[in-house]
Design a protein around this motif. Structure first.
Motif, PDB file in Angstrom:
ATOM      1  N   ALA A  58       0.823  -1.216  -0.053  1.00  0.00           N
ATOM      2  CA  ALA A  58      -0.020   0.006  -0.089  1.00  0.00           C
ATOM      3  C   ALA A  58       1.060   1.317  -0.056  1.00  0.00           C
ATOM      4  CB  ALA A  58      -0.979   0.074   1.357  1.00  0.00           C
ATOM      5  N   MET A  59       2.029   1.040   0.195  1.00  0.00           N
ATOM      6  CA  MET A  59       3.138   2.451   0.277  1.00  0.00           C
ATOM      7  C   MET A  59       3.031   2.935  -1.203  1.00  0.00           C
ATOM      8  SD  MET A  59       6.527   1.092   2.033  1.00  0.00           S
ATOM      9  CE  MET A  59       6.311   0.052   3.911  1.00  0.00           C
ATOM     10  N   GLN A  60       2.709   2.070  -2.431  1.00  0.00           N
ATOM     11  CA  GLN A  60       2.643   2.657  -3.591  1.00  0.00           C
ATOM     12  C   GLN A  60       1.580   3.766  -3.770  1.00  0.00           C
ATOM     13  OE1 GLN A  60       1.546  -0.822  -5.786  1.00  0.00           O
ATOM     14  NE2 GLN A  60       3.174  -1.884  -5.679  1.00  0.00           N
ATOM     15  N   VAL A  61       0.469   3.889  -2.668  1.00  0.00           N
ATOM     16  CA  VAL A  61      -0.282   4.865  -2.688  1.00  0.00           C
ATOM     17  C   VAL A  61       0.215   6.365  -2.587  1.00  0.00           C
ATOM     18  CG1 VAL A  61      -2.534   5.906  -1.440  1.00  0.00           C
ATOM     19  CG2 VAL A  61      -2.398   3.512  -1.866  1.00  0.00           C
ATOM     20  N   PHE A  62       1.352   6.230  -1.803  1.00  0.00           N
ATOM     21  CA  PHE A  62       2.223   7.652  -1.747  1.00  0.00           C
ATOM     22  C   PHE A  62       3.355   7.475  -2.591  1.00  0.00           C
ATOM     23  CE2 PHE A  62      -0.313   5.907   1.843  1.00  0.00           C
ATOM     24  CZ  PHE A  62      -1.131   7.120   2.216  1.00  0.00           C
ATOM     25  N   SER A  63       3.504   6.722  -3.677  1.00  0.00           N
ATOM     26  CA  SER A  63       4.726   6.900  -4.464  1.00  0.00           C
ATOM     27  C   SER A  63       5.006   7.821  -5.610  1.00  0.00           C
ATOM     28  CB  SER A  63       4.952   5.577  -4.874  1.00  0.00           C
ATOM     29  OG  SER A  63       3.873   5.125  -5.812  1.00  0.00           O
ATOM     30  N   GLY A  64       3.638   8.368  -5.948  1.00  0.00           N
ATOM     31  CA  GLY A  64       3.527   9.214  -6.930  1.00  0.00           C
ATOM     32  C   GLY A  64       3.280  10.674  -6.326  1.00  0.00           C
ATOM     33  N   ASP A  65       2.516  11.345  -7.080  1.00  0.00           N
ATOM     34  CA  ASP A  65       2.462  13.178  -6.439  1.00  0.00           C
ATOM     35  C   ASP A  65       1.580  12.932  -5.104  1.00  0.00           C
ATOM     36  OD1 ASP A  65       3.716  13.871  -8.619  1.00  0.00           O
ATOM     37  OD2 ASP A  65       1.908  14.188  -9.832  1.00  0.00           O
ATOM     38  N   LEU A  66       1.810  13.924  -4.362  1.00  0.00           N
ATOM     39  CA  LEU A  66       1.162  13.741  -2.966  1.00  0.00           C
ATOM     40  C   LEU A  66       0.191  14.773  -2.931  1.00  0.00           C
ATOM     41  CD1 LEU A  66       4.187  13.129  -0.388  1.00  0.00           C
ATOM     42  CD2 LEU A  66       2.709  11.497  -1.444  1.00  0.00           C
ATOM     43  N   THR A  67      -0.491  14.990  -3.988  1.00  0.00           N
ATOM     44  CA  THR A  67      -1.724  15.623  -3.884  1.00  0.00           C
ATOM     45  C   THR A  67      -2.837  14.939  -3.567  1.00  0.00           C
ATOM     46  OG1 THR A  67      -2.413  15.214  -6.229  1.00  0.00           O
ATOM     47  CG2 THR A  67      -0.984  16.962  -5.986  1.00  0.00           C
ATOM     48  N   ASP A  69      -5.854  14.885  -4.194  1.00  0.00           N
ATOM     49  CA  ASP A  69      -6.720  13.947  -5.237  1.00  0.00           C
ATOM     50  C   ASP A  69      -6.176  13.027  -5.711  1.00  0.00           C
ATOM     51  OD1 ASP A  69      -8.900  15.908  -4.884  1.00  0.00           O
ATOM     52  OD2 ASP A  69      -8.044  17.243  -6.710  1.00  0.00           O
ATOM     53  N   ASP A  70      -4.781  12.875  -5.888  1.00  0.00           N
ATOM     54  CA  ASP A  70      -4.065  11.811  -6.632  1.00  0.00           C
ATOM     55  C   ASP A  70      -3.996  10.689  -5.405  1.00  0.00           C
ATOM     56  OD1 ASP A  70      -3.660  12.920  -9.025  1.00  0.00           O
ATOM     57  OD2 ASP A  70      -1.455  13.584  -8.562  1.00  0.00           O
ATOM     58  N   MET A  71      -3.851  10.883  -4.035  1.00  0.00           N
ATOM     59  CA  MET A  71      -3.944   9.808  -3.072  1.00  0.00           C
ATOM     60  C   MET A  71      -5.153   9.162  -2.942  1.00  0.00           C
ATOM     61  SD  MET A  71      -1.090  11.465  -0.204  1.00  0.00           S
ATOM     62  CE  MET A  71      -2.038  13.049  -0.110  1.00  0.00           C
ATOM     63  N   VAL A  72      -6.327  10.196  -2.784  1.00  0.00           N
ATOM     64  CA  VAL A  72      -7.818   9.429  -2.740  1.00  0.00           C
ATOM     65  C   VAL A  72      -7.775   8.746  -3.970  1.00  0.00           C
ATOM     66  CG1 VAL A  72      -9.938  10.020  -2.752  1.00  0.00           C
ATOM     67  CG2 VAL A  72      -8.420  11.262  -1.303  1.00  0.00           C
ATOM     68  N   MET A  73      -7.377   9.059  -5.247  1.00  0.00           N
ATOM     69  CA  MET A  73      -7.787   8.193  -6.337  1.00  0.00           C
ATOM     70  C   MET A  73      -7.186   6.815  -6.153  1.00  0.00           C
ATOM     71  SD  MET A  73      -9.712   7.969  -9.096  1.00  0.00           S
ATOM     72  CE  MET A  73     -10.098   9.665  -8.987  1.00  0.00           C
ATOM     73  N   ALA A  74      -5.871   7.034  -5.825  1.00  0.00           N
ATOM     74  CA  ALA A  74      -5.052   5.635  -5.465  1.00  0.00           C
ATOM     75  C   ALA A  74      -5.633   4.928  -4.565  1.00  0.00           C
ATOM     76  CB  ALA A  74      -3.774   6.104  -5.370  1.00  0.00           C
ATOM     77  N   MET A  75      -6.219   5.393  -3.632  1.00  0.00           N
ATOM     78  CA  MET A  75      -6.840   4.613  -2.441  1.00  0.00           C
ATOM     79  C   MET A  75      -8.225   3.795  -3.142  1.00  0.00           C
ATOM     80  SD  MET A  75      -6.416   6.739   1.052  1.00  0.00           S
ATOM     81  CE  MET A  75      -4.887   7.304   1.836  1.00  0.00           C
ATOM     82  N   ARG A  76      -8.959   4.630  -3.814  1.00  0.00           N
ATOM     83  CA  ARG A  76     -10.219   4.273  -4.490  1.00  0.00           C
ATOM     84  C   ARG A  76      -9.951   3.147  -5.616  1.00  0.00           C
ATOM     85  NH1 ARG A  76     -12.686  10.189  -5.397  1.00  0.00           N
ATOM     86  NH2 ARG A  76     -13.978  10.130  -3.293  1.00  0.00           N
ATOM     87  N   PHE A  77      -8.852   3.156  -6.205  1.00  0.00           N
ATOM     88  CA  PHE A  77      -8.364   1.840  -7.047  1.00  0.00           C
ATOM     89  C   PHE A  77      -7.909   0.763  -6.083  1.00  0.00           C
ATOM     90  CE2 PHE A  77      -7.963   4.833 -10.401  1.00  0.00           C
ATOM     91  CZ  PHE A  77      -8.839   4.214 -11.546  1.00  0.00           C
TER      92      PHE A  77
END
Length: 434
Positions: A58-67, A69-77
């Protein structure tokens, strides 16, 4: 289910508008995750929980841009069954110390301010994985501990009104009725032998079997030793473990409870071991009580870093370092010698620490004066002596001649009393209510 004071603190945070992220920190196995999960059920429609030890991918959720909206989208996936709605979803980042970018992300969650985010971790003071940008100013902190004596009484089924009745005697400084006092001392001895680690307390509540209590205490101690081996640097592993396992000898087997490096290793010196003590402190495995050269406000101005006592952050861990017979002797009130004085000093230190006090002690070998503890309340030093019986507090009587001190406490196996010298005698269990 054990009732915890931390739950009320987190509830207050939930009610706060324009809130920062909340970080609940403290030693391992003290119930952080349990409390947060129960509160999530109570206050939110859903909870997105990421435990970075159980779910390292789940660390991948935080591996990209830390905006946000991006983190929430990654969590939804990642969690397609979660809606993640502002104000209705709690985002719970557990064991966050395992993911440095998740620590960094707290700043951006707080700046965005749409989502409720709680993080927790047991080794947040250790810099073994330093976040690229620590969110200073963007988080609120709650430091959680094992159960204190009042929480233990809740676990034993003692209702609030009875505890309030007991506290009333501390407010009025009138003696506690003997039947109540005797029962409270029995509970206090049980608590001292059990400690405040939630798993241990729950086992005692369920079984009243100190053999089972002992088994869990030793398992927890092994877990703490594992953390030292896993998280300490290669240079510190063995030294930190030696320092930690020496605490029972330091506090219960000798008359002088000042931390002595020679008790860690024959010929041990501060130069070799002091950094290990600092590591244990940052890891929430010990708390320190420093000596002061004078009993004056502000105590920190008179404190010395090189003379201190070191205590376990919960009595359960100290009990695990001793033979099972220690618990039996505590409960049956048959302890004697250094162990009796030492165990109640540790119990009082535990109570004061869990109440949020910085702890100090005073020792003057020339004048033969020694105070077990000094705390500060309302800009005034408050000296405390701990007596395993109800003997005279000679050093406290002498110190009370200092005009800068309004009152002092003698904590003893006796009832409440007020002396003309400003010394207030309290039962040992009242330390939890100071």
């Amino acid at each position: 289910m054990l009732r915890r004071k931390t739950t009320d603190l987190i509830r207050e945070w939930v009610k706060t508008r324009d809130k920062k992220c909340l970080v609940v920190r403290g030693a391992r196995q003290i119930g952080k995750t349990f409390v947060i999960e129960r509160l999530a059920e109570e206050c939110f429609e859903e909870c997105v929980e990421i435990n970075f030890k159980q779910m390292p991918s789940a660390m991948q959720v935080f591996s990209g841009d830390l905006t946000v909206d991006d983190m929430v989208m990654a969590m939804r996936f990642r969690f397609p069954d979660k809606k993640i709605i502002p104000g209705k979803t709690l985002i719970f980042l557990d064991e966050i110390q395992e993911c440095s970018e998740a620590v960094t992300s707290l700043k951006f969650w707080a700046m965005d301010n749409r989502y409720d985010v709680i993080a927790s971790g047991s080794l947040l003071g250790i810099d073994y994985k330093r976040a690229s940008s620590y969110p200073v100013g963007y988080v609120d902190y709650i430091h959680m501990y094992g159960l204190d004596f009042e929480e233990f009484l809740w676990a034993m089924g003692i209702p609030d009104e009875m505890i309030g009745y007991l506290k009333g005697f501390l407010d009025s400084l009138k003696p506690v009725p003997e039947a109540v006092h005797s029962q409270m001392m029995n509970y206090y001895r049980q608590y001292t032998a059990t400690g405040g680690m939630p798993e241990v307390v729950q086992k005692f509540v369920d079984t009243r079997d100190f053999r089972e209590v002992d088994r869990i205490q030793r398992s927890l101690l092994e877990g703490y030793q594992y953390d030292i081996a896993h998280y300490a640097t290669a240079e510190e592993k063995i030294k930190a473990e030696k320092c930690y396992l020496s605490l029972a000898r330091q506090l219960l087997d000798k008359e002088n409870h000042k931390f002595q490096y020679k008790e860690v290793e024959h010929g041990g010196r501060a130069q070799k071991y002091y950094q290990s003590i600092e590591w244990l402190k940052r890891a929430d495995m010990v708390h320190l009580c420093r000596t002061v050269t004078d009993v004056k406000f502000d105590l920190d101005d008179y404190a010395r870093d090189d003379f201190f006592r070191a205590y376990t952050t919960d009595l359960s861990l100290l009990m695990a370092m001793k033979d099972f017979s220690m618990k039996q002797q505590i409960v049956e009130n048959t302890l004697s010698g250094n162990s009796k004085g030492g165990i109640y000093e540790c119990a009082v230190a535990d109570a004061l620490y869990k109440n949020g006090y910085n702890l100090y002690f005073y020792k003057n070998d020339t004048a033969k004066k020694e105070l077990d503890f000094i705390i500060q309340k309302e800009g005034m030093p408050v000296p405390i002596e701990v007596k395993s019986g109800n003997t005279k507090a000679t050093s406290l009587i002498s110190i009370m001649k200092n005009k800068d001190i309004g009152f002092g406490h003698k904590l003893a196996d006796g009832n409440i009393g007020v002396g003309e010298d400003g010394i207030i005698t309290l039962p040992l269990y009242m330390a939890s209510f100071i």
